[in-house]
Scaffold this motif. Structure first.
Motif, mmCIF file in Angstrom:
data_model
loop_
_atom_site.group_PDB
_atom_site.id
_atom_site.type_symbol
_atom_site.label_atom_id
_atom_site.label_comp_id
_atom_site.label_asym_id
_atom_site.label_seq_id
_atom_site.Cartn_x
_atom_site.Cartn_y
_atom_site.Cartn_z
ATOM 1 N N SER A 84 0.811 -1.191 -0.175
ATOM 2 C CA SER A 84 -0.219 0.109 0.072
ATOM 3 C C SER A 84 0.672 1.350 -0.051
ATOM 4 O O SER A 84 2.027 1.116 0.460
ATOM 5 N N PHE A 85 0.389 2.123 -0.515
ATOM 6 C CA PHE A 85 1.182 3.589 -0.634
ATOM 7 C C PHE A 85 0.734 4.701 0.089
ATOM 8 O O PHE A 85 -0.377 5.020 0.282
ATOM 9 N N PRO A 86 1.461 5.620 0.476
ATOM 10 C CA PRO A 86 1.266 6.703 1.023
ATOM 11 C C PRO A 86 -0.149 7.626 0.709
ATOM 12 O O PRO A 86 -0.439 7.672 -0.424
ATOM 13 N N HIS A 87 -1.027 7.753 1.713
ATOM 14 C CA HIS A 87 -2.313 8.658 1.221
ATOM 15 C C HIS A 87 -2.409 9.541 2.373
ATOM 16 O O HIS A 87 -2.277 9.414 3.485
ATOM 17 N N THR A 88 -3.237 10.551 1.894
ATOM 18 C CA THR A 88 -3.599 11.676 2.712
ATOM 19 C C THR A 88 -4.854 11.547 3.499
ATOM 20 O O THR A 88 -5.171 11.831 4.752
ATOM 21 N N TYR A 89 -5.551 10.088 3.338
ATOM 22 C CA TYR A 89 -6.665 9.470 3.879
ATOM 23 C C TYR A 89 -6.048 8.738 4.984
ATOM 24 O O TYR A 89 -4.983 8.379 5.002
ATOM 25 N N ASN A 90 -7.049 8.598 5.925
ATOM 26 C CA ASN A 90 -6.796 7.607 7.336
ATOM 27 C C ASN A 90 -7.558 6.255 6.982
ATOM 28 O O ASN A 90 -8.734 6.337 6.975
ATOM 29 N N ALA A 91 -6.741 5.169 7.164
ATOM 30 C CA ALA A 91 -7.383 3.760 6.987
ATOM 31 C C ALA A 91 -7.515 3.129 8.608
ATOM 32 O O ALA A 91 -6.399 2.958 9.061
ATOM 33 N N LEU A 92 -8.558 3.080 8.763
ATOM 34 C CA LEU A 92 -9.027 2.520 10.319
ATOM 35 C C LEU A 92 -9.460 0.846 10.100
ATOM 36 O O LEU A 92 -10.484 0.781 9.463
ATOM 37 N N SER A 93 -8.417 0.004 10.298
ATOM 38 C CA SER A 93 -8.897 -1.350 10.238
ATOM 39 C C SER A 93 -9.122 -2.020 11.248
ATOM 40 O O SER A 93 -8.301 -2.070 12.364
ATOM 41 N N ILE A 94 -10.051 -2.942 11.229
ATOM 42 C CA ILE A 94 -10.442 -3.900 12.530
ATOM 43 C C ILE A 94 -10.432 -5.329 11.926
ATOM 44 O O ILE A 94 -10.910 -5.558 10.736
ATOM 45 N N TYR A 95 -9.624 -5.920 12.677
ATOM 46 C CA TYR A 95 -9.303 -7.335 12.490
ATOM 47 C C TYR A 95 -10.154 -8.407 13.394
ATOM 48 O O TYR A 95 -9.871 -8.040 14.515
ATOM 49 N N LYS A 96 -10.477 -9.502 12.901
ATOM 50 C CA LYS A 96 -11.121 -10.489 13.734
ATOM 51 C C LYS A 96 -10.197 -11.496 13.826
ATOM 52 O O LYS A 96 -9.708 -12.306 12.694
ATOM 53 N N ASP A 97 -9.895 -12.295 14.990
ATOM 54 C CA ASP A 97 -9.322 -13.354 15.274
ATOM 55 C C ASP A 97 -7.629 -13.409 14.440
ATOM 56 O O ASP A 97 -7.501 -14.124 13.765
ATOM 57 N N SER A 98 -6.859 -12.363 14.980
ATOM 58 C CA SER A 98 -5.674 -12.294 14.114
ATOM 59 C C SER A 98 -4.648 -11.920 14.995
ATOM 60 O O SER A 98 -5.023 -11.436 16.220
ATOM 61 N N SER A 99 -3.312 -12.045 14.785
ATOM 62 C CA SER A 99 -2.177 -11.484 15.459
ATOM 63 C C SER A 99 -1.159 -10.987 14.502
ATOM 64 O O SER A 99 -1.331 -11.151 13.130
ATOM 65 N N PHE A 100 -0.220 -10.149 15.103
ATOM 66 C CA PHE A 100 0.385 -9.334 14.239
ATOM 67 C C PHE A 100 1.911 -9.163 14.375
ATOM 68 O O PHE A 100 2.352 -9.443 15.428
ATOM 69 N N ALA A 160 6.702 5.978 2.888
ATOM 70 C CA ALA A 160 7.318 5.166 1.882
ATOM 71 C C ALA A 160 6.344 3.822 1.831
ATOM 72 O O ALA A 160 5.170 3.828 2.672
ATOM 73 N N PRO A 161 6.255 3.022 1.002
ATOM 74 C CA PRO A 161 5.409 1.865 0.669
ATOM 75 C C PRO A 161 5.592 1.102 2.003
ATOM 76 O O PRO A 161 6.514 0.823 2.556
ATOM 77 N N LEU A 162 4.308 0.310 2.133
ATOM 78 C CA LEU A 162 4.147 -0.474 3.088
ATOM 79 C C LEU A 162 3.849 -1.880 2.695
ATOM 80 O O LEU A 162 2.746 -2.036 2.157
ATOM 81 N N MET A 163 4.609 -3.100 3.016
ATOM 82 C CA MET A 163 4.221 -4.084 2.623
ATOM 83 C C MET A 163 3.190 -4.789 3.674
ATOM 84 O O MET A 163 3.538 -4.727 4.818
ATOM 85 N N VAL A 164 2.110 -5.369 3.153
ATOM 86 C CA VAL A 164 1.240 -6.246 4.026
ATOM 87 C C VAL A 164 0.869 -7.592 3.671
ATOM 88 O O VAL A 164 1.091 -7.778 2.390
ATOM 89 N N ASN A 165 1.455 -8.255 4.553
ATOM 90 C CA ASN A 165 1.646 -9.774 4.351
ATOM 91 C C ASN A 165 0.555 -10.442 5.297
ATOM 92 O O ASN A 165 0.694 -10.414 6.373
ATOM 93 N N ILE A 171 10.617 11.845 -5.891
ATOM 94 C CA ILE A 171 9.544 11.662 -4.968
ATOM 95 C C ILE A 171 8.916 10.233 -5.158
ATOM 96 O O ILE A 171 8.708 9.613 -4.231
ATOM 97 N N TYR A 172 8.670 9.925 -6.548
ATOM 98 C CA TYR A 172 8.009 8.535 -6.856
ATOM 99 C C TYR A 172 8.903 7.572 -5.898
ATOM 100 O O TYR A 172 8.366 6.392 -5.576
ATOM 101 N N HIS A 173 10.125 7.435 -6.318
ATOM 102 C CA HIS A 173 11.127 6.425 -5.732
ATOM 103 C C HIS A 173 10.849 6.423 -4.216
ATOM 104 O O HIS A 173 10.939 5.303 -3.466
ATOM 105 N N LYS A 174 10.840 7.732 -3.349
ATOM 106 C CA LYS A 174 10.486 7.765 -1.959
ATOM 107 C C LYS A 174 9.537 7.077 -1.649
ATOM 108 O O LYS A 174 9.427 6.580 -0.518
ATOM 109 N N LEU A 175 8.392 7.341 -2.142
ATOM 110 C CA LEU A 175 7.063 7.259 -1.692
ATOM 111 C C LEU A 175 6.571 5.788 -2.298
ATOM 112 O O LEU A 175 5.694 5.238 -1.494
#
Length: 282
Positions: free
Chosen positions: A37-53, A80-85, A251-255
């Motif tokens: 996922s890539f940088p955004h001015t919006y805010n993502a609020l995520s709710i997970y069920k039965d997960s560990s991190f 910077a980009p965030l890897m979500v696995n 800028i693209y390489h950074k973000l």
């Protein structure tokens, strides 16, 4: 993984504050997926069920947990980009708040609750409606009904706050043609630079400089996808008011971790183009 993403819009009363809700669900215990996922001015609020991190600055891993739980995070506005696995069964609901949106549903500064590298989001834990909301949200699979459940809870939480001069300040920050300095913008509202930076970060979670960088990046994406007259990447950079092609690439390489050409070839647009991810193919 993209087939597991589904988006719906909030009710009319919430559209000023919320871009969309999206859902990720798989009942396959052998399920695995990776995406950036890539940088955004919006805010993502995520709710997970039965997960560990397992959280690291550039990597966020989600695994199926055998211990029943609900966990909530507001993603940090990274530069910077965030890897979500993701591995194992997953059941996630995300509320994608617009720039100022989340502030009308929490009781503390946004800068204090942004997670993945901090504690979980706890701003709603004392809300008397919260336990019922969580149970109801994950007791059904119908996404339209899930959307209505979220609508109802958010409307109960809604407590608008005065944003003072900050909305006007964001408009000036996003006027990339004028490109006013942060000092000049603060001066227009008769506040010190120190106060401006502090107030801005409290409400938007990042400094004005960081916000402008992300906003310009997102503006260039809009130009690429939705302005049909702009075909070449050099045109995209110019119309998005980057200084020159070298700065555009920097800028693209950074973000994103890559140059604009590689980035636009690798991403996928999901949910009526509201979401942009780069899926890592197996």
């Amino acid at each position: 993984m993209e087939n597991h993403f589904h988006t719906i819009e909030p009710c009319e009363k919430l559209k000023e504050y919320v871009a969309c809700y999206y859902f990720i669900k798989s009942d396959d215990q052998d399920f695995t997926s990776k995406h950036y996922s890539f940088p955004h001015t919006y805010n993502a609020l995520s709710i997970y069920k039965d997960s560990s991190f397992d959280s690291k600055p550039s990597n966020f891993s989600v695994r199926q947990s055998l211990n029943p739980n609900y966990q909530i995070f507001v993603q940090v506005k990274k530069q910077a980009p965030l890897m979500v696995n993701i591995s194992g069964k997953v059941n996630r609901v995300t509320i994608l708040f617009k720039d100022f949106g989340i502030n009308h549903f929490i009781n503390e500064p946004l800068s204090k609750i942004m997670g993945y590298e901090k504690d979980q989001f706890n701003s709603w834990k004392d809300d008397p409606h919260f336990p019922e909301f969580m149970v109801s949200l994950f007791s059904i699979d119908d996404e339209q009904e899930k959307g209505r459940i979220i609508d109802k809870f958010l409307l109960q939480r809604f407590a608008p706050i005065p944003l003072s001069y900050l909305e006007s300040a964001v408009a000036l920050l996003c006027n990339f043609e004028k490109n006013l300095s942060i000092e000049k913008i603060a001066a227009q509202f008769n506040v010190s630079l120190r106060s401006f930076n502090r107030n801005f970060k409290d409400v938007l979670g990042v400094s004005p400089v960081e916000y402008r960088r992300i906003a310009q990046f997102r503006y260039s994406i809009e130009n690429k996808f939705f302005q049909t007259q702009f075909k070449r990447l050099t045109d995209i950079g110019y119309e998005s008011h980057f200084y020159d092609q070298s700065y555009f690439n920097k800028i693209y390489h950074k973000l994103t971790g890559s140059n604009p050409k590689t980035f636009f070839k690798s991403i996928e647009r999901i949910g009526d183009d509201k979401l942009i991810f780069q899926f890592i193919k197996k």
